[in-house]
Design a protein around this motif. Structure first.
Motif, PDB file in Angstrom:
ATOM      1  N   GLU A 120      -4.884   6.254  -1.298  1.00  8.81           N
ATOM      2  CA  GLU A 120      -4.128   5.015  -1.016  1.00  8.81           C
ATOM      3  C   GLU A 120      -4.461   4.206  -2.319  1.00  8.81           C
ATOM      4  N   ARG A 173       0.886  -1.332  -0.012  1.00 11.12           N
ATOM      5  CA  ARG A 173      -0.069   0.016  -0.035  1.00 11.12           C
ATOM      6  C   ARG A 173       0.844   1.349  -0.081  1.00 11.12           C
ATOM      7  N   LEU A 221      -7.386  10.057   5.453  1.00 14.21           N
ATOM      8  CA  LEU A 221      -6.538   9.323   4.576  1.00 14.21           C
ATOM      9  C   LEU A 221      -6.921  10.097   3.182  1.00 14.21           C
ATOM     10  N   SER A 248      -6.474   7.932   9.704  1.00 12.79           N
ATOM     11  CA  SER A 248      -6.691   7.367   8.520  1.00 12.79           C
ATOM     12  C   SER A 248      -8.147   7.007   8.459  1.00 12.79           C
ATOM     13  N   GLN A 261       0.191   5.213   0.713  1.00  8.68           N
ATOM     14  CA  GLN A 261      -0.670   6.065   1.390  1.00  8.68           C
ATOM     15  C   GLN A 261      -0.264   7.545   1.600  1.00  8.68           C
TER      16      GLN A 261
END
Length: 810
Positions: free
Chosen positions: A299, A264, A296, A279, A266
């Motif tokens: 992503e 991931r 967040l 997040s 982010q």
């Protein structure tokens, strides 16, 4: 936040986690170059323009075949420093090695930071060293492995403070060979990155941990002894490998860019005052209570581990990009430029993405032609030398040793209570075989994927055989993949090895064999000093004899996960035990109370195995210092404290089963090494009632209700189908119709997980009863007793369960 993906280039496999850097702007350039180091010892500089990525230079600095462990940029200029083995190489803008020195360290470097005036800070597996003009300025060794390194700005005296992250879940502030301060973290701090705030706050650092937590701290370097202060910490899933900060949102507040081991990428938006972060799926109580937290922002999944991440202007002037490197060496860009928009001035009306693809295609064709010319020239030379008309070589897919290396992680997800086995190679895998003599389970095996469920990865064909005697499973991705994640459920008390065979999708097939150790207390997570432990009735078992501290440490390693590779510094663990923390965490937190002696019954009589008794004297203040480790069960939240020194090991817990497992394992290890050890135990009468009420009751009520609801929902659906051929239930009572329509009623994954958790909790109760009776010296082999216990668990009542245990102990 919208960012568009673009694949820039591919280098060799990369296992280092700080091996990609974005160079500063040149004097006339509006774009920044990217430099990356790989496992083969090459440092490659890349530049990108209109979809075409070309290599500025590719220099091999590691003559001995060492991998590039880390890259660092000089504060001024564009010199790149590469750490390989025990050597540091300085490359100029043309890729020439202009500087090189050997550090004389006893171990290979893992982290590197470059400063002014030829100053370097480096760390190995267990050491930290500072150099200036190739002379050693500072040095320190640690009992646990070093996992990250950063350097704070100098104080008024020009002294720097190094922040050294350790496998023992702490960040140390080191200056002049002394530890000035220690900050405990939830997990090993695997990444440290300085954050430059707009208000000019000095020495702010973002850190990420192996358990997925993200935090912000401030290092006060002006005091006589440096201080570390946590500003916030947010929990998450997926170990963090790398962090970068850059103002992508253009609001004069740096954003935090995170690369995780599960693939991931982010981007978090940080508040200007730096008060917090959250997040979209954060479960941090402290984070939720802080005002004005940002969520967040971005992503994406890249299907393999993110090893390094940076940000800058790389491809198009005026547009920021996040540039990352994956384990297999793919260099990927996520640009703020809208690549699906039409290119201004293009007569054919092509989008920017189309132009990028065409540019990369043209570049690949040009590279292929050059490679083909080299092959033809080499073949002609070989034919001339051999005198043959034809050369036939065995096809092996062009795979080298670096590409066949397998990266493995066996991580416990504390909030889910199971392990994830993550395997990845630089080349695609076609087959993964698991074999073990342990009764472990594959969780949600029918949904296992080539990375993680729900991420768009391919499904896998699984053939498995599970039994009380062991596990044998074969995973076949429908298409070759470079990363596989397998969810595994373990049973505490069962320990051994899980054997893994990974086969690459090559011709002929090539593979590697690996082993994964499963510890007896595999579901226990190491944490900081546990708050309010003096209120918990802890039973204990102790071992005394003429054994060394290192032998005691080896016994603890054989019993528990996440134990440091070497004996922790006794002074460090003593200091850590009394250090306070600002983190609010219900599971693992620091305590400012004196934790050197948390035994409430230091004068209690203990029953020895032969029926005798002995006095438990604990570990008094006048005794030699002890090493301390703290754990919490991820399944039932019970606590476990280990204290040991030369000649004495003491384990305390409110779980009698954990004590029984530790007693069995350590006794077996001592017997195997023929060590003369005396074992004593003290099972407090209030430990079991406390454990049943405070550790098990709420969980048994919750998951028993879920299981009962599931049975009721199935019955109602069957009634509805038999009545009118549908499942709408119009004739049912309102409460039954609402039950059918309730959110989660059809969530098969949630119900399956609830059933597995309930089954595990029932196993905990059954094992607890057996262990309690064994400590009391009673026979528990009667099937009638276990049948009665099963009936109580099926119709759960705390009072009935307590009465059952009290009756058995009578």
């Amino acid at each position: 936040m919208e960012l568009s993906r673009s694949d820039l280039a591919t280098v060799g496999p990369v296992s280092g986690v700080d091996t990609l850097k974005v160079l500063p702007f040149g004097s006339k350039s509006r774009r920044q170059k990217v430099v990356v180091g790989d496992n083969a010892g090459f440092v490659t500089c890349l530049q990108s323009k209109r979809g075409e990525t070309t290599a500025v230079y590719k220099t091999r600095v590691a003559d001995g075949g060492n991998a590039i462990a880390a890259l660092a940029l000089a504060p001024k200029g564009d010199t790149v420093f590469a750490a390989e083995g025990r050597n540091v190489h300085g490359l100029n803008r043309k890729g020439k090695v202009a500087q090189r020195f050997e550090t004389k360290l006893s171990e290979a470097m893992q982290c590197l930071v470059a400063g002014d005036d030829d100053t370097f800070w480096a760390s190995g597996d267990h050491t930290y060293t500072a150099f200036q003009r190739e002379r050693e300025l500072d040095y320190m060794s640690f009992g646990d492995a070093v996992t990250s390194l950063a350097v704070a700005a100098p104080n008024n005296n020009g002294e720097h403070t190094a922040l050294v992250g350790g496998q023992g879940h702490q960040i140390r502030a080191v200056r002049r060979g002394n530890i000035g301060a220690t900050l405990a973290t939830t997990g090993a701090p695997t990444s440290l990155e300085e954050l430059h705030a707009r208000d000019g706050s000095d020495n702010l650092f973002v850190y990420g941990t192996s358990t997925g937590s993200l935090g912000l701290l401030q290092a006060d370097n002006k005091a006589q002894n440096p201080e570390l202060r946590r500003i916030w910490e947010s929990q998450g899933d997926g170990g963090i490998n790398c962090i970068a900060t850059h103002d992508l949102s253009k609001d004069d507040v740096p954003d935090i860019i995170v690369g995780r081991d599960d693939g991931r990428l982010q981007v978090y938006r940080l508040q200007e005052e730096g008060s917090g972060l959250m997040s979209s799926n954060s479960e941090s109580k402290h984070a939720r209570s802080a005002p004005g937290l940002a969520s967040l922002q971005f992503e994406r999944f890249v299907d393999e581990s993110v090893r390094s991440v940076q940000a800058g202007v790389v491809s198009t002037p005026g547009f920021d990009e996040v540039v990352l490197c994956t384990y297999s060496g793919n260099i990927i860009s996520f640009s703020s430029e809208a690549l699906d928009a039409a290119e201004v001035g293009d007569k054919q009306g092509r989008t920017k993405a189309d132009i990028d693809v065409e540019g990369r295609t043209a570049q690949l064709r040009s590279d292929l032609k050059a490679v083909q010319k080299q092959i033809d020239a080499t073949r002609a030379k070989l034919l001339k030398v051999s005198g043959k008309n034809d050369l036939r070589t065995e096809q092996r897919g062009g795979i080298n040793f670096e590409q066949l290396q397998v990266s493995q992680r066996f991580d416990l997800l504390p909030r889910k209570g199971y392990h994830v086995l993550a395997l990845q190679m630089a080349v695609p895998m076609s087959l993964v075989v698991l074999h073990s003599d342990l009764p472990i389970r594959l969780l949600d095996a029918e949904e296992a994927t080539a990375s993680d469920a729900g991420r768009g990865a391919q499904s896998m064909v699984i053939t498995k055989t599970e039994s009380a005697q062991g596990l044998h499973a074969v995973f076949r991705p429908q298409e070759p993949c470079k990363r596989v994640e397998i969810r595994i459920g373990t049973l505490e008390g069962q320990h051994g090895q899980l054997r893994v065979t990974v086969v690459a999708a090559t011709s002929p097939p090539l593979g590697r064999q690996l082993t994964v150790d499963v510890k007896p207390l595999s579901l226990h997570q190491r944490c900081d000093v546990i708050a309010n432990v003096d209120r918990v009735p802890l039973s204990n078992v102790s071992f005394s004899g003429s054994f060394s501290l290192h032998q005691a440490h080896d016994w603890i390693q054989s019993c528990l996960p996440d134990v440091p590779a070497t004996v922790p510094s006794l002074s460090e663990t003593s200091d850590a035990a009394t250090m306070s923390s600002s983190r609010s965490d219900s599971n693992c937190s620091n305590s400012s109370q004196n934790n050197n002696n948390n035994n409430n019954n230091s004068e209690e009589k203990e029953s020895s195995p032969d029926g005798g008794s002995a006095s438990d004297r604990g570990m008094p203040q006048d005794e030699p210092p002890t090493a301390s480790l703290y754990y919490r069960s991820t399944l039932v939240d019970s606590v476990l404290i280990v204290r040991y020194r030369s000649g004495l090991v003491k384990i305390e817990s409110d779980s009698v089963s954990a004590i029984a497992i530790a007693r069995e394992v350590i006794t077996a290890e001592a017997n195997r090494r023929k060590a003369n050890v005396a074992m004593r135990f003290n099972i407090r009468p209030d430990t079991v009632p406390y454990f049943l009420q405070h550790r098990l009751d709420a969980k048994l009520v919750q998951f028993s209700a879920l299981a009962s609801r599931d049975l009721l929902v199935d019955a109602l659906r069957e009634i509805c189908s038999d009545a009118d051929g549908s499942a709408n239930g119009a004739f049912l009572a309102p409460e039954h119709r609402s039950l059918l329509a309730a959110p989660g009623a059809s969530d098969a994954a949630q119900l399956t997980q609830a059933k597995l958790t309930l089954q595990a909790l029932h196993g905990v109760v059954s094992d607890l009863y057996v262990d309690v009776q064994k400590f009391a010296g009673r026979d528990v082999r009667s099937p009638h007793v276990h049948a009665a216990l099963s009936r109580i668990l099926e119709n759960y009542s705390l009072q009935d369960l307590r009465d059952f245990f009290a009756g058995g102990a009578a």
